[in-house]
Design a protein around this motif. Structure first.
Motif, PDB file in Angstrom:
ATOM      1  N   LYS A  33       0.869  -1.179   0.000  1.00  0.00           N
ATOM      2  CA  LYS A  33       0.000   0.000   0.000  1.00  0.00           C
ATOM      3  C   LYS A  33       0.903   1.225   0.000  1.00  0.00           C
ATOM      4  O   LYS A  33       1.754   1.375   0.881  1.00  0.00           O
ATOM      5  CB  LYS A  33      -0.900  -0.005   1.228  1.00  0.00           C
ATOM      6  CG  LYS A  33      -1.835   1.181   1.310  1.00  0.00           C
ATOM      7  CD  LYS A  33      -2.798   1.029   2.467  1.00  0.00           C
ATOM      8  CE  LYS A  33      -2.460   2.027   3.539  1.00  0.00           C
ATOM      9  NZ  LYS A  33      -3.399   2.045   4.657  1.00  0.00           N
ATOM     10  N   VAL A  34       0.729   2.082  -1.015  1.00  0.00           N
ATOM     11  CA  VAL A  34       1.525   3.301  -1.129  1.00  0.00           C
ATOM     12  C   VAL A  34       0.586   4.489  -0.947  1.00  0.00           C
ATOM     13  O   VAL A  34      -0.443   4.583  -1.624  1.00  0.00           O
ATOM     14  CB  VAL A  34       2.226   3.380  -2.510  1.00  0.00           C
ATOM     15  CG1 VAL A  34       3.056   4.648  -2.619  1.00  0.00           C
ATOM     16  CG2 VAL A  34       3.095   2.154  -2.753  1.00  0.00           C
ATOM     17  N   MET A  35       0.928   5.369  -0.016  1.00  0.00           N
ATOM     18  CA  MET A  35       0.081   6.526   0.291  1.00  0.00           C
ATOM     19  C   MET A  35       0.943   7.786   0.398  1.00  0.00           C
ATOM     20  O   MET A  35       2.120   7.701   0.751  1.00  0.00           O
ATOM     21  CB  MET A  35      -0.636   6.319   1.632  1.00  0.00           C
ATOM     22  CG  MET A  35      -1.627   5.184   1.657  1.00  0.00           C
ATOM     23  SD  MET A  35      -3.044   5.428   0.583  1.00  0.00           S
ATOM     24  CE  MET A  35      -3.867   6.777   1.409  1.00  0.00           C
ATOM     25  N   PRO A  36       0.343   8.950   0.119  1.00  0.00           N
ATOM     26  CA  PRO A  36       1.096  10.184   0.315  1.00  0.00           C
ATOM     27  C   PRO A  36       1.349  10.416   1.807  1.00  0.00           C
ATOM     28  O   PRO A  36       0.522  10.039   2.649  1.00  0.00           O
ATOM     29  CB  PRO A  36       0.186  11.274  -0.263  1.00  0.00           C
ATOM     30  CG  PRO A  36      -1.154  10.660  -0.411  1.00  0.00           C
ATOM     31  CD  PRO A  36      -0.989   9.178  -0.414  1.00  0.00           C
ATOM     32  N   HIS A  37       2.492  11.036   2.123  1.00  0.00           N
ATOM     33  CA  HIS A  37       2.775  11.373   3.524  1.00  0.00           C
ATOM     34  C   HIS A  37       1.633  12.212   4.079  1.00  0.00           C
ATOM     35  O   HIS A  37       1.077  13.065   3.385  1.00  0.00           O
ATOM     36  CB  HIS A  37       4.089  12.152   3.642  1.00  0.00           C
ATOM     37  CG  HIS A  37       5.312  11.323   3.420  1.00  0.00           C
ATOM     38  ND1 HIS A  37       5.679  10.280   4.235  1.00  0.00           N
ATOM     39  CD2 HIS A  37       6.262  11.398   2.456  1.00  0.00           C
ATOM     40  CE1 HIS A  37       6.803   9.743   3.789  1.00  0.00           C
ATOM     41  NE2 HIS A  37       7.174  10.402   2.708  1.00  0.00           N
ATOM     42  N   LYS A  38       1.295  11.982   5.321  1.00  0.00           N
ATOM     43  CA  LYS A  38       0.157  12.649   5.945  1.00  0.00           C
ATOM     44  C   LYS A  38       0.314  14.168   5.979  1.00  0.00           C
ATOM     45  O   LYS A  38      -0.666  14.897   5.906  1.00  0.00           O
ATOM     46  CB  LYS A  38      -0.049  12.098   7.354  1.00  0.00           C
ATOM     47  CG  LYS A  38      -0.524  10.652   7.354  1.00  0.00           C
ATOM     48  CD  LYS A  38      -0.627  10.110   8.753  1.00  0.00           C
ATOM     49  CE  LYS A  38      -0.999   8.663   8.872  1.00  0.00           C
ATOM     50  NZ  LYS A  38      -1.063   7.823   7.741  1.00  0.00           N
TER      51      LYS A  38
END
Length: 81
Positions: free
Chosen positions: A8-13
């Motif tokens: 799972k790849v997500m943008p930094h919060k």
């Protein structure tokens, strides 16, 4: 042995997510006002041939660092099955 690895790849919060902002604007325009935030990422599934689950995780981590994510803007999580 073949392992299924989910990444799972997500943008930094702490970074803005322009795609998420566009989606939440669209949802609100549809009257779905109970949704407060949207973050858009990507899900990647790999079939990894390795001797152990730890080796499969290491390969997936290397792939994630080198190609599948941008470490400046994104973080990733790995799950081996």
């Amino acid at each position: 042995m073949t392992f299924t690895v989910e990444i799972k790849v997500m943008p930094h919060k702490e970074l803005l997510d322009p795609q998420g902002k566009a989606v939440i604007g669209g949802l609100h325009s549809l009257g779905l006002n109970g949704i407060e935030d949207v973050r858009i990422g990507k899900s990647i599934t790999l079939q990894v041939n390795a001797a152990t689950a730890d080796q499969a995780r290491e390969l997936a981590e290397e792939a994630s660092k080198k190609l599948l994510s941008n470490p400046v803007m994104e973080y990733f999580e790995i799950h081996v099955n």
